[in-house]
Design a protein around this motif. Sequence first.
Motif, PDB file in Angstrom:
ATOM      1  N   ALA A 235      31.852  39.361  24.398  1.00 11.82           N
ATOM      2  CA  ALA A 235      32.137  38.868  25.756  1.00 11.82           C
ATOM      3  C   ALA A 235      32.207  40.031  26.738  1.00 11.82           C
ATOM      4  CB  ALA A 235      33.440  38.085  25.748  1.00 11.82           C
ATOM      5  N   TRP A 236      32.820  41.132  26.303  1.00 13.92           N
ATOM      6  CA  TRP A 236      32.947  42.289  27.211  1.00 13.92           C
ATOM      7  C   TRP A 236      31.585  42.931  27.481  1.00 13.92           C
ATOM      8  CZ3 TRP A 236      37.042  42.923  30.092  1.00 13.92           C
ATOM      9  CH2 TRP A 236      37.144  44.085  30.873  1.00 13.92           C
ATOM     10  N   ASP A 237      30.729  42.928  26.501  1.00 19.92           N
ATOM     11  CA  ASP A 237      29.371  43.434  26.724  1.00 19.92           C
ATOM     12  C   ASP A 237      28.659  42.598  27.788  1.00 19.92           C
ATOM     13  OD1 ASP A 237      29.579  45.522  24.947  1.00 19.92           O
ATOM     14  OD2 ASP A 237      28.654  44.445  23.269  1.00 19.92           O
ATOM     15  N   PRO A 248      39.965  47.763  33.331  1.00 16.23           N
ATOM     16  CA  PRO A 248      39.522  48.071  31.968  1.00 16.23           C
ATOM     17  C   PRO A 248      40.074  47.074  30.954  1.00 16.23           C
ATOM     18  CG  PRO A 248      41.335  49.497  32.570  1.00 16.23           C
ATOM     19  CD  PRO A 248      41.008  48.686  33.800  1.00 16.23           C
ATOM     20  N   LEU A 249      39.473  47.083  29.773  1.00 15.46           N
ATOM     21  CA  LEU A 249      39.983  46.354  28.628  1.00 15.46           C
ATOM     22  C   LEU A 249      40.687  47.354  27.726  1.00 15.46           C
ATOM     23  CD1 LEU A 249      40.146  43.889  26.685  1.00 15.46           C
ATOM     24  CD2 LEU A 249      37.916  44.625  25.763  1.00 15.46           C
ATOM     25  N   VAL A 250      41.935  47.062  27.385  1.00 15.18           N
ATOM     26  CA  VAL A 250      42.700  47.895  26.460  1.00 15.18           C
ATOM     27  C   VAL A 250      42.869  47.120  25.159  1.00 15.18           C
ATOM     28  CG1 VAL A 250      44.935  48.976  26.006  1.00 15.18           C
ATOM     29  CG2 VAL A 250      43.914  49.122  28.291  1.00 15.18           C
ATOM     30  N   ILE A 251      42.541  47.764  24.041  1.00 15.65           N
ATOM     31  CA  ILE A 251      42.677  47.129  22.726  1.00 15.65           C
ATOM     32  C   ILE A 251      43.697  47.923  21.921  1.00 15.65           C
ATOM     33  CG2 ILE A 251      41.516  46.505  20.580  1.00 15.65           C
ATOM     34  CD1 ILE A 251      38.943  46.171  22.137  1.00 15.65           C
ATOM     35  N   SER A 262      36.877  51.257  17.467  1.00 18.12           N
ATOM     36  CA  SER A 262      36.961  52.625  17.984  1.00 18.12           C
ATOM     37  C   SER A 262      35.578  53.154  18.372  1.00 18.12           C
ATOM     38  CB  SER A 262      37.601  53.534  16.937  1.00 18.12           C
ATOM     39  OG  SER A 262      37.642  54.865  17.383  1.00 18.12           O
ATOM     40  N   THR A 263      34.587  52.923  17.519  1.00 14.79           N
ATOM     41  CA  THR A 263      33.228  53.375  17.804  1.00 14.79           C
ATOM     42  C   THR A 263      32.662  52.668  19.029  1.00 14.79           C
ATOM     43  OG1 THR A 263      32.840  53.841  15.456  1.00 14.79           O
ATOM     44  CG2 THR A 263      30.901  53.558  16.864  1.00 14.79           C
ATOM     45  N   TRP A 264      32.887  51.365  19.103  1.00 18.42           N
ATOM     46  CA  TRP A 264      32.397  50.575  20.240  1.00 18.42           C
ATOM     47  C   TRP A 264      33.054  51.030  21.542  1.00 18.42           C
ATOM     48  CZ3 TRP A 264      35.254  46.861  23.137  1.00 18.42           C
ATOM     49  CH2 TRP A 264      34.472  46.066  24.002  1.00 18.42           C
ATOM     50  N   ALA A 265      34.365  51.223  21.518  1.00 20.28           N
ATOM     51  CA  ALA A 265      35.094  51.601  22.728  1.00 20.28           C
ATOM     52  C   ALA A 265      34.699  52.988  23.219  1.00 20.28           C
ATOM     53  CB  ALA A 265      36.598  51.546  22.468  1.00 20.28           C
ATOM     54  N   ALA A 266      34.385  53.883  22.288  1.00 26.55           N
ATOM     55  CA  ALA A 266      34.065  55.267  22.656  1.00 26.55           C
ATOM     56  C   ALA A 266      32.809  55.369  23.505  1.00 26.55           C
ATOM     57  CB  ALA A 266      33.917  56.115  21.394  1.00 26.55           C
ATOM     58  N   THR A 267      31.960  54.362  23.465  1.00 27.00           N
ATOM     59  CA  THR A 267      30.717  54.403  24.231  1.00 27.00           C
ATOM     60  C   THR A 267      30.828  53.680  25.576  1.00 27.00           C
ATOM     61  OG1 THR A 267      29.869  52.366  23.225  1.00 27.00           O
ATOM     62  CG2 THR A 267      29.414  54.447  22.075  1.00 27.00           C
ATOM     63  N   ARG A 268      32.050  53.217  25.927  1.00 25.11           N
ATOM     64  CA  ARG A 268      32.230  52.435  27.153  1.00 25.11           C
ATOM     65  C   ARG A 268      33.339  53.029  28.013  1.00 25.11           C
ATOM     66  NH1 ARG A 268      29.987  49.932  23.295  1.00 25.11           N
ATOM     67  NH2 ARG A 268      28.655  48.113  23.590  1.00 25.11           N
ATOM     68  N   ARG A 269      33.030  53.195  29.297  1.00 26.31           N
ATOM     69  CA  ARG A 269      33.993  53.804  30.211  1.00 26.31           C
ATOM     70  C   ARG A 269      35.109  52.833  30.581  1.00 26.31           C
ATOM     71  NH1 ARG A 269      30.882  56.534  35.125  1.00 26.31           N
ATOM     72  NH2 ARG A 269      33.047  57.142  35.543  1.00 26.31           N
ATOM     73  N   ASP A 270      34.869  51.520  30.419  1.00 21.74           N
ATOM     74  CA  ASP A 270      35.854  50.539  30.843  1.00 21.74           C
ATOM     75  C   ASP A 270      36.605  49.909  29.673  1.00 21.74           C
ATOM     76  OD1 ASP A 270      33.722  49.211  29.812  1.00 21.74           O
ATOM     77  OD2 ASP A 270      33.547  47.718  31.406  1.00 21.74           O
TER      78      ASP A 270
END
Length: 399
Positions: A235-237, A248-251, A262-270
């Motif tokens: 959904a965030w994509d 931003p989205l915080v998980i 962690s890998t997915w979040a590291a590639t996104r600024r938001d």
Amino acid sequence: MKILVVHNRYRSEQPSGEDNVVDQEVALLREAGHVVDRFERRSDDIADFSLPRKALVPLGVPWNPAARVALTTRLRQDRPDVVHVHNTFPLLSASVLDACRAADVPVVATLHNYTQVCPSGTLYRDGAVCTSCVGRLPLPAVRHGCYRGSSLATVPLALNLVANQRRWWSSVSRFLCISDAQRQTLIANGMPTDKLYVKYNFVPDTDVRRTGSGEHLLYLGRLTVEKGVRLLMAAWDRIAASGGLGVPLVIAGAGPLADDVSTWAATRRDVRFIGRLDKQTCQATVARSVAVVVPSEWLETFGLVVVEAMAAGVPAVVAGHSSLAELVTDGVTGLTHTPGDAASLAAALGRVVRTPASLGHAARERYEREFTRSVGLTNLLKHYRHVIEGERLGAHPVR
């Protein structure tokens, strides 16, 4: 009132809201002047068992004679008015019910999941709600390895269901469901209607409440498929592809999908992945949220994070099914989305950042009506008194 709480605590590396509920209920009852003792086992202790003793643990899941003997001794010594059973897996078993029956002590049991009708307790498999084992031998659970992905590890739970389901239903005076949605699901899957009552979990109040519109959207919970983590990422994509939401989205949390998140979040600024939080940081993070997001795909029996957000005056965006739809009134105390639908979740997240503060105010008002410590104490004592009075009048459970 003298109360004995029976509970098998979960492993520390898999923090459980159930453990927190038990601890909070014990503290609440003691503060109100009742005598509360504990009969507990800890799954953490298994790591210190000798190899032969570890090998015997699965054999004790359906029936643990040592637990029965130990509880019989405690009941003889303490003579409680009522026993409140929570989790019995893996070191207690249904043998504790026989000890209570022999001692003529009434039993109340809180159902935190669906283990009464499903070996794994989730009614969920392969990305969908599953009732394949309900009303029949639980061979599908063994075949699919529904516990920890292992057929061998699932066998003791399947045997437990077959051997003890009727023992539970006949020996417990009153089952406490933690939502009406859970109660209705259990009734639909064969549990006796007259034994099931709804008692919501309560949540301690917090001094840390939202004062503005919030800084981020927050997912707080276990990082597993059934909790909807992959759905949230999808959904965030979608949201990012259409320009984002401005927040931003915080998980926060831990679990099997932690590395993927962690890998997915590291590639996104938001997106920020912050892992597991302590209690104070958790409260502060919730209070700074535009909304908490609970996109669970399984049939949640309750939603502690939803009610914790309510206490802080924060609305929730939840899957529109199970207890979540019971806790959140769409457009009043939060928003719902179509379960399992990334586009619907993305749309709901887009709407919630534009909603007025009234959602949070309404969420707080519902918390004050239904989920405070005082309401929780009243409800607990009501159920205890009912079964104690039934015991005194000779209204024993059917043996």
